[in-house]
Design an enzyme around this catalytic site. Sequence first.
Site, PDB file in Angstrom:
ATOM      1  N   ARG A 142     111.310 -12.184  56.615  1.00 13.37           N
ATOM      2  CA  ARG A 142     112.743 -12.181  56.924  1.00 13.37           C
ATOM      3  C   ARG A 142     112.963 -11.588  58.310  1.00 13.37           C
ATOM      4  O   ARG A 142     112.681 -10.414  58.526  1.00 13.37           O
ATOM      5  CB  ARG A 142     113.511 -11.356  55.885  1.00 13.37           C
ATOM      6  CG  ARG A 142     113.357 -11.858  54.434  1.00 13.37           C
ATOM      7  CD  ARG A 142     114.045 -13.185  54.229  1.00 13.37           C
ATOM      8  NE  ARG A 142     113.826 -13.729  52.910  1.00 13.37           N
ATOM      9  CZ  ARG A 142     114.730 -13.730  51.931  1.00 13.37           C
ATOM     10  NH1 ARG A 142     115.920 -13.187  52.142  1.00 13.37           N
ATOM     11  NH2 ARG A 142     114.454 -14.271  50.762  1.00 13.37           N
TER      12      ARG A 142
ATOM     13  N   GLU B 139     115.252 -10.205  59.887  1.00  9.10           N
ATOM     14  CA  GLU B 139     116.511  -9.468  59.846  1.00  9.10           C
ATOM     15  C   GLU B 139     116.333  -8.163  60.611  1.00  9.10           C
ATOM     16  O   GLU B 139     115.364  -7.447  60.386  1.00  9.10           O
ATOM     17  CB  GLU B 139     116.919  -9.190  58.398  1.00  9.10           C
ATOM     18  CG  GLU B 139     117.153 -10.484  57.595  1.00  9.10           C
ATOM     19  CD  GLU B 139     117.252 -10.222  56.104  1.00  9.10           C
ATOM     20  OE1 GLU B 139     116.686  -9.209  55.645  1.00  9.10           O
ATOM     21  OE2 GLU B 139     117.877 -11.029  55.401  1.00  9.10           O
TER      22      GLU B 139
ATOM     23  N   ARG C  45     115.428   0.520  52.881  1.00  8.55           N
ATOM     24  CA  ARG C  45     115.277  -0.434  51.775  1.00  8.55           C
ATOM     25  C   ARG C  45     114.859  -1.828  52.221  1.00  8.55           C
ATOM     26  O   ARG C  45     114.757  -2.722  51.384  1.00  8.55           O
ATOM     27  CB  ARG C  45     116.583  -0.502  50.977  1.00  8.55           C
ATOM     28  CG  ARG C  45     117.783  -0.902  51.794  1.00  8.55           C
ATOM     29  CD  ARG C  45     119.089  -0.643  51.045  1.00  8.55           C
ATOM     30  NE  ARG C  45     119.383  -1.642  50.029  1.00  8.55           N
ATOM     31  CZ  ARG C  45     120.424  -1.572  49.202  1.00  8.55           C
ATOM     32  NH1 ARG C  45     121.239  -0.521  49.256  1.00  8.55           N
ATOM     33  NH2 ARG C  45     120.645  -2.507  48.312  1.00  8.55           N
ATOM     34  N   HIS C  46     114.603  -2.034  53.519  1.00  8.82           N
ATOM     35  CA  HIS C  46     114.277  -3.369  54.014  1.00  8.82           C
ATOM     36  C   HIS C  46     112.920  -3.413  54.703  1.00  8.82           C
ATOM     37  O   HIS C  46     112.535  -2.474  55.406  1.00  8.82           O
ATOM     38  CB  HIS C  46     115.346  -3.859  55.004  1.00  8.82           C
ATOM     39  CG  HIS C  46     116.656  -4.188  54.350  1.00  8.82           C
ATOM     40  ND1 HIS C  46     117.717  -3.306  54.313  1.00  8.82           N
ATOM     41  CD2 HIS C  46     117.067  -5.308  53.705  1.00  8.82           C
ATOM     42  CE1 HIS C  46     118.723  -3.868  53.680  1.00  8.82           C
ATOM     43  NE2 HIS C  46     118.362  -5.075  53.304  1.00  8.82           N
TER      44      HIS C  46
ATOM     45  N   GLU D 268     119.594  -3.144  44.378  1.00  6.27           N
ATOM     46  CA  GLU D 268     119.254  -4.500  43.948  1.00  6.27           C
ATOM     47  C   GLU D 268     117.748  -4.713  44.051  1.00  6.27           C
ATOM     48  O   GLU D 268     117.153  -4.482  45.095  1.00  6.27           O
ATOM     49  CB  GLU D 268     119.972  -5.525  44.835  1.00  6.27           C
ATOM     50  CG  GLU D 268     119.547  -6.964  44.582  1.00  6.27           C
ATOM     51  CD  GLU D 268     119.671  -7.839  45.817  1.00  6.27           C
ATOM     52  OE1 GLU D 268     118.811  -8.713  46.002  1.00  6.27           O
ATOM     53  OE2 GLU D 268     120.619  -7.618  46.602  1.00  6.27           O
TER      54      GLU D 268
ATOM     55  N   SER E 149     117.304 -11.108  42.896  1.00  8.53           N
ATOM     56  CA  SER E 149     118.367 -12.081  43.089  1.00  8.53           C
ATOM     57  C   SER E 149     117.923 -13.356  42.382  1.00  8.53           C
ATOM     58  O   SER E 149     116.766 -13.772  42.506  1.00  8.53           O
ATOM     59  CB  SER E 149     118.600 -12.346  44.576  1.00  8.53           C
ATOM     60  OG  SER E 149     119.660 -13.251  44.772  1.00  8.53           O
TER      61      SER E 149
ATOM     62  N   ARG F   5     110.169  -2.898  46.763  1.00 10.94           N
ATOM     63  CA  ARG F   5     111.431  -2.245  46.424  1.00 10.94           C
ATOM     64  C   ARG F   5     111.412  -1.745  44.983  1.00 10.94           C
ATOM     65  O   ARG F   5     111.866  -0.639  44.684  1.00 10.94           O
ATOM     66  CB  ARG F   5     112.601  -3.196  46.654  1.00 10.94           C
ATOM     67  CG  ARG F   5     113.950  -2.514  46.555  1.00 10.94           C
ATOM     68  CD  ARG F   5     115.097  -3.454  46.863  1.00 10.94           C
ATOM     69  NE  ARG F   5     115.252  -3.711  48.286  1.00 10.94           N
ATOM     70  CZ  ARG F   5     116.298  -4.338  48.827  1.00 10.94           C
ATOM     71  NH1 ARG F   5     117.276  -4.762  48.033  1.00 10.94           N
ATOM     72  NH2 ARG F   5     116.375  -4.546  50.114  1.00 10.94           N
TER      73      ARG F   5
END
Length: 451
Positions: free
Chosen positions: A222, A224, A230-231, A374, A377, A425
């Site tokens: 990703r 991002e 958390r990423h 979370e 998903s 995670r």
Amino acid sequence: MTEPQTPPQLQPHTASPQALPRTLTSELAAHEGRAVKLLGFVHARRDLGGVQFLVLRDVGGVAQCVGSGLDLPLSESSVEVTGLVKAHPKAPGGFEVQVETFRVISAATEPPPVEIPKMEWHVNPETMLDYRVVTVRGLKERAALKVQAELVAAFREHLTGSEGFTEISTPKIVSAGAEGGANLFPIDYFGHLAYLAQSPQLYKQIMVGVFERVFEVAPVYRAEEHATSRHLNEYLSLDVEMGFIEDEEDVMALENRLLAAIMERLRARCAKEFALLGAAIPEVPAHIPRITLLGARQLVAEQYGHAVGGKDLDPEGERLLSQHFLQTEGSDFVFVTKYPRAARPFYAHPELNADGSVNPDLTRGFDLLFRGIEITSGGQRIHDHAMLMESIAAYRLKPETLEGYTEVFKYGMPPHGGFAIGAERLTARLLGIGNVRYARAFPRDRHRLTP
């Protein structure tokens, strides 16, 4: 390290060090009063009045070894120790080894950049990551990775052994993103523009037409520009897809059973690691509670005075919602359902009204929250070709870039759905690790390409 109750009284054994089989530090109790051979690393060392104390670390744990006249090498050197096993209440595990022979197998050439026995994740975390090739040897560090390994093994075992799934492997070099976003890493593929896969989503849907129930354990990427605890930009994704479902409830029920099986295996195999990290393995309810996203937003606003902006729950909203369900239902888990279309990718199946018509605002997508964050998903996917093409147009995507995926929906794809779990995670949340980077051996975030 502790001092022996009495000076070591060495009693040579008849077997040579080479003849002795290797014993792990975790097995010393079964060898009390007998000679053993240990192979491992110098975890810590101390010289006290001519008596040397060595804490040896191996895959089983650590053990105190006591001798005299030993020329101890630098920490992290690999060594061989033979000696007699004696009970000692203050030694790690309740036993120590009184050294008879000592051999350096491979000496460290310089001291490690950090004192591994004294490492803490909250102390200079960047230094720990900069020297990850060594710091990953720490007892807590490897405990986290051991838990993750067992978690992944349980994921595979339950799906293949109890649910009839087949493991697949899908490309990680792709021509377009699975979710249509801009968070893709471009690469030069023999002069053509390609990307690192952000998800195996499209391929695992295609493979539902082959095996009906499929899963994959593989890294995803990703692009991002997050810099949060958390990423990650590369993480291990545990992906599941199943066909011939009624709706997303079938998918959530599967994940419920899967999580229960994972926790059962962790209890059986990782009690020592959880104890070391001061963490508790959660109970998975027989029916994880559910709440719609709209209901969740209303709940945190009314009960906690927290207004959630945007199209999803924010981190504080997730924390408060989890707190509510832990207090009211005793559950560390909660499904948040019925996500709006704007918060879901183009392949998310729309919710249907009572008369069977499409609800243009909601989807059959869900998230799973665990201890305030979370971890999943998922949802039901669109399986009808015409509906899928309409969705692609509505999301303003280019149909030609997705032809390899959309083609299969012309050939009788069944109703299907699935989910993805981020292994790091989930591991971090299980163990109370504050930063997800410490739940991966060699993390990749926006600032880190090494080691």
